[in-house]
Motif scaffolding. Structure first.
Motif, PDB file in Angstrom:
ATOM      1  N   VAL A 175      -6.530   2.661  -3.994  1.00  0.00           N
ATOM      2  CA  VAL A 175      -6.123   1.377  -3.672  1.00  0.00           C
ATOM      3  C   VAL A 175      -6.505   0.866  -2.294  1.00  0.00           C
ATOM      4  O   VAL A 175      -6.676   1.553  -1.256  1.00  0.00           O
ATOM      5  CB  VAL A 175      -4.462   1.327  -3.779  1.00  0.00           C
ATOM      6  CG1 VAL A 175      -3.877   2.129  -2.951  1.00  0.00           C
ATOM      7  CG2 VAL A 175      -4.283  -0.367  -3.242  1.00  0.00           C
ATOM      8  N   ILE A 200      -1.708  -0.024 -13.771  1.00  0.00           N
ATOM      9  CA  ILE A 200      -1.978   1.445 -13.504  1.00  0.00           C
ATOM     10  C   ILE A 200      -1.897   2.057 -14.954  1.00  0.00           C
ATOM     11  O   ILE A 200      -2.564   3.039 -14.961  1.00  0.00           O
ATOM     12  CB  ILE A 200      -1.020   1.864 -12.439  1.00  0.00           C
ATOM     13  CG1 ILE A 200      -1.491   1.334 -11.201  1.00  0.00           C
ATOM     14  CG2 ILE A 200      -0.798   3.439 -12.304  1.00  0.00           C
ATOM     15  CD1 ILE A 200      -0.471   1.596 -10.064  1.00  0.00           C
ATOM     16  N   LYS A 258       0.803  -1.200   0.059  1.00  0.00           N
ATOM     17  CA  LYS A 258       0.003  -0.039   0.067  1.00  0.00           C
ATOM     18  C   LYS A 258       0.928   1.205   0.012  1.00  0.00           C
ATOM     19  O   LYS A 258       0.754   2.320  -0.627  1.00  0.00           O
ATOM     20  CB  LYS A 258      -0.918  -0.012   1.168  1.00  0.00           C
ATOM     21  CG  LYS A 258      -2.162   0.981   1.024  1.00  0.00           C
ATOM     22  CD  LYS A 258      -3.127   0.570   2.022  1.00  0.00           C
ATOM     23  CE  LYS A 258      -4.682   1.433   1.823  1.00  0.00           C
ATOM     24  NZ  LYS A 258      -5.552   1.326   2.673  1.00  0.00           N
ATOM     25  N   LEU A 305      -7.559  -2.150  -6.978  1.00  0.00           N
ATOM     26  CA  LEU A 305      -7.723  -0.919  -7.714  1.00  0.00           C
ATOM     27  C   LEU A 305      -9.024  -0.495  -8.252  1.00  0.00           C
ATOM     28  O   LEU A 305      -9.753  -1.114  -8.862  1.00  0.00           O
ATOM     29  CB  LEU A 305      -6.645  -1.016  -8.881  1.00  0.00           C
ATOM     30  CG  LEU A 305      -5.122  -1.511  -8.419  1.00  0.00           C
ATOM     31  CD1 LEU A 305      -4.453  -1.722  -9.961  1.00  0.00           C
ATOM     32  CD2 LEU A 305      -4.410  -0.553  -7.644  1.00  0.00           C
ATOM     33  N   LEU A 332      -1.776   8.544  -7.401  1.00  0.00           N
ATOM     34  CA  LEU A 332      -3.187   7.890  -8.038  1.00  0.00           C
ATOM     35  C   LEU A 332      -4.356   8.776  -8.191  1.00  0.00           C
ATOM     36  O   LEU A 332      -5.094   8.795  -8.879  1.00  0.00           O
ATOM     37  CB  LEU A 332      -3.366   6.824  -6.877  1.00  0.00           C
ATOM     38  CG  LEU A 332      -2.365   5.570  -6.713  1.00  0.00           C
ATOM     39  CD1 LEU A 332      -2.914   4.831  -5.477  1.00  0.00           C
ATOM     40  CD2 LEU A 332      -2.335   5.163  -8.097  1.00  0.00           C
ATOM     41  N   ILE A 382       1.219  -4.941 -11.375  1.00  0.00           N
ATOM     42  CA  ILE A 382       0.421  -3.866 -10.927  1.00  0.00           C
ATOM     43  C   ILE A 382       0.600  -2.384 -11.729  1.00  0.00           C
ATOM     44  O   ILE A 382      -0.041  -1.688 -12.087  1.00  0.00           O
ATOM     45  CB  ILE A 382       0.398  -3.599  -9.460  1.00  0.00           C
ATOM     46  CG1 ILE A 382      -0.234  -4.775  -8.739  1.00  0.00           C
ATOM     47  CG2 ILE A 382      -0.256  -2.258  -8.993  1.00  0.00           C
ATOM     48  CD1 ILE A 382      -0.133  -4.719  -7.221  1.00  0.00           C
ATOM     49  N   GLU A 383       2.034  -2.152 -11.974  1.00  0.00           N
ATOM     50  CA  GLU A 383       2.277  -1.082 -12.737  1.00  0.00           C
ATOM     51  C   GLU A 383       1.754  -0.852 -14.152  1.00  0.00           C
ATOM     52  O   GLU A 383       1.246   0.147 -14.243  1.00  0.00           O
ATOM     53  CB  GLU A 383       3.913  -1.033 -13.009  1.00  0.00           C
ATOM     54  CG  GLU A 383       4.612  -0.710 -11.439  1.00  0.00           C
ATOM     55  CD  GLU A 383       6.428  -0.414 -11.696  1.00  0.00           C
ATOM     56  OE1 GLU A 383       6.705   0.687 -12.281  1.00  0.00           O
ATOM     57  OE2 GLU A 383       6.947  -1.457 -11.427  1.00  0.00           O
ATOM     58  N   TRP A 415       3.978   1.569  -1.254  1.00  0.00           N
ATOM     59  CA  TRP A 415       4.309   1.548  -2.735  1.00  0.00           C
ATOM     60  C   TRP A 415       3.198   2.556  -3.726  1.00  0.00           C
ATOM     61  O   TRP A 415       3.596   3.277  -4.346  1.00  0.00           O
ATOM     62  CB  TRP A 415       4.822   0.327  -3.406  1.00  0.00           C
ATOM     63  CG  TRP A 415       5.485   0.217  -4.429  1.00  0.00           C
ATOM     64  CD1 TRP A 415       6.242   0.954  -5.144  1.00  0.00           C
ATOM     65  CD2 TRP A 415       4.832  -0.466  -5.645  1.00  0.00           C
ATOM     66  NE1 TRP A 415       6.632   0.669  -6.246  1.00  0.00           N
ATOM     67  CE2 TRP A 415       5.726  -0.096  -6.719  1.00  0.00           C
ATOM     68  CE3 TRP A 415       3.691  -1.366  -5.711  1.00  0.00           C
ATOM     69  CZ2 TRP A 415       5.282  -0.777  -7.835  1.00  0.00           C
ATOM     70  CZ3 TRP A 415       3.427  -1.962  -6.917  1.00  0.00           C
ATOM     71  CH2 TRP A 415       4.357  -1.920  -8.222  1.00  0.00           C
ATOM     72  N   LEU A 416       2.230   1.817  -3.588  1.00  0.00           N
ATOM     73  CA  LEU A 416       1.139   2.357  -4.387  1.00  0.00           C
ATOM     74  C   LEU A 416       0.778   3.905  -4.228  1.00  0.00           C
ATOM     75  O   LEU A 416       0.593   4.799  -5.181  1.00  0.00           O
ATOM     76  CB  LEU A 416       0.076   1.447  -4.406  1.00  0.00           C
ATOM     77  CG  LEU A 416       0.159   0.005  -4.771  1.00  0.00           C
ATOM     78  CD1 LEU A 416      -0.780  -0.784  -4.769  1.00  0.00           C
ATOM     79  CD2 LEU A 416       0.149  -0.021  -6.844  1.00  0.00           C
ATOM     80  N   GLN A 417       0.759   4.115  -2.820  1.00  0.00           N
ATOM     81  CA  GLN A 417       0.226   5.419  -2.447  1.00  0.00           C
ATOM     82  C   GLN A 417       1.350   6.495  -2.616  1.00  0.00           C
ATOM     83  O   GLN A 417       1.252   7.511  -3.028  1.00  0.00           O
ATOM     84  CB  GLN A 417      -0.269   5.483  -1.224  1.00  0.00           C
ATOM     85  CG  GLN A 417      -1.692   4.632  -1.108  1.00  0.00           C
ATOM     86  CD  GLN A 417      -2.336   4.685   0.363  1.00  0.00           C
ATOM     87  OE1 GLN A 417      -1.619   4.802   1.280  1.00  0.00           O
ATOM     88  NE2 GLN A 417      -3.429   4.563   0.485  1.00  0.00           N
TER      89      GLN A 417
END
Length: 314
Positions: free
Chosen positions: A258, A303, A74, A275, A83, A299-300, A76-78
């Motif tokens: 996410v 996105i 989480k 996502l 986003l 995931i990249e 990493w994604l945020q």
């Protein structure tokens, strides 16, 4: 959480190598050999140890490489992706929703849960009234794509074909080129223009239509990918209840969001990432498009697919 530039670089490398569809533990030697790293394995190991102390990584067993924790995924994604700026106020065509769900599911081996557009926003192209059975007429409100909302109403005393034809003409005057929501208001306002023998039907019809406007629907594509990965035969609770959970947690937040699978009330979704993007029609919120993918999925790349949504549907 503040990381040094070196630790950020190593953490990003771990996530890139882990989220490649395989999800294998990442060794320090593999990171040291990556193009552009220019650091030795010992330096990488020290950085990975610090990241583990932060709770972002862990070692699944002795002498193994590291994998990201749920907190790490989480974070990493945020922190590494903007986003909130991806697919903001997305306004797709309905056909694109279904096409995109199938495309993402097949290409990335993920599950897509998509709330369908609210019935109230469906624009009616034409209305047909069919002789359904001895007691009922079947009313079809059809959009330009040929999809329809179908509701049975009681026949009037004079249920001749001529009466049905006249009623169909009146319904087309009321609903044609309007949304169902607008048509419902017009039907009440124009009730005195309906044929006398049909006016008694209008109360029942508006009640049935109101129920239709309040219904929810969704599609689920690729749930087999979850079952194949988990090796479970029991069903997983996806669909409308799942979407309601996501909406409650995100509070209609715009852009790409996410949520971890462990944060929703669904069995067997630990080590999964959700996502989610809301979409709109005529500037009104409709529902959410969710991708349910294992943590090791690319995931990249997914996105990136979302980042191109606005260009596709602008």
């Amino acid at each position: 959480m503040k990381l040094s530039a070196r630790d950020k670089q190593v953490f990003s490398a771990v996530m890139t190598l882990y989220c490649n569809g395989e999800g294998l533990p990442v060794a320090s030697s593999k990171i040291a050999k990556m193009k552009g790293m220019a650091i030795c394995s010992a330096t990488v190991r020290n950085a990975m140890a610090r990241l583990e102390n932060h709770g972002l990584l862990f070692s699944p067993h002795t002498s193994a490489g590291r994998v990201p924790s749920d907190v790490g995924i989480k974070y990493w994604l945020q922190e590494y992706f903007e986003l909130d700026n991806i697919a903001t106020y997305w306004q797709p065509e309905q056909e694109h929703l279904v096409t995109l769900a199938h495309s993402l599911s097949q290409h990335y081996q993920v599950c897509c849960v998509v709330g369908l557009p609210q019935v109230s926003s469906q624009q009616v192209f034409r209305v047909e009234v069919l002789d359904f059975d001895r007691k009922h007429w079947l009313v079809l409100l059809i959009d330009k794509a040929g999809q329809s909302q179908n509701i049975c109403i009681n026949k009037p005393t004079d249920n001749s074909d001529e009466m049905r034809y006249q009623f169909a003409l009146w319904m087309n005057t009321v609903f044609s080129q309007h949304t169902l929501k607008e048509g419902l208001h017009r039907m009440r306002a124009m009730a005195n223009t309906a044929m006398p023998d049909c006016r008694a039907l209008l109360t029942q019809w508006t009640r049935e239509l109101s129920l239709q406007l309040g219904t929810d629907n969704s599609i689920v594509v690729g749930e087999r990918h979850i079952y194949n990965r988990l090796g479970k035969s029991n069903e997983i609770s996806l669909g409308v209840p799942f979407l309601h959970q996501i909406e409650d947690k995100l509070a209609f937040r715009n852009g790409l969001s996410v949520i971890l699978g462990s944060e929703v009330d669904a069995d067997n979704l630990s080590r999964y990432v959700i996502l989610s993007v809301p979409y709109f029609m005529d500037q009104e919120y409709q529902s959410r498009f969710c991708v349910v993918c294992p943590a090791e999925a690319p995931i990249e790349a997914i996105i990136d697919e979302f980042s191109r949504l606005e260009q596709k549907d602008s």
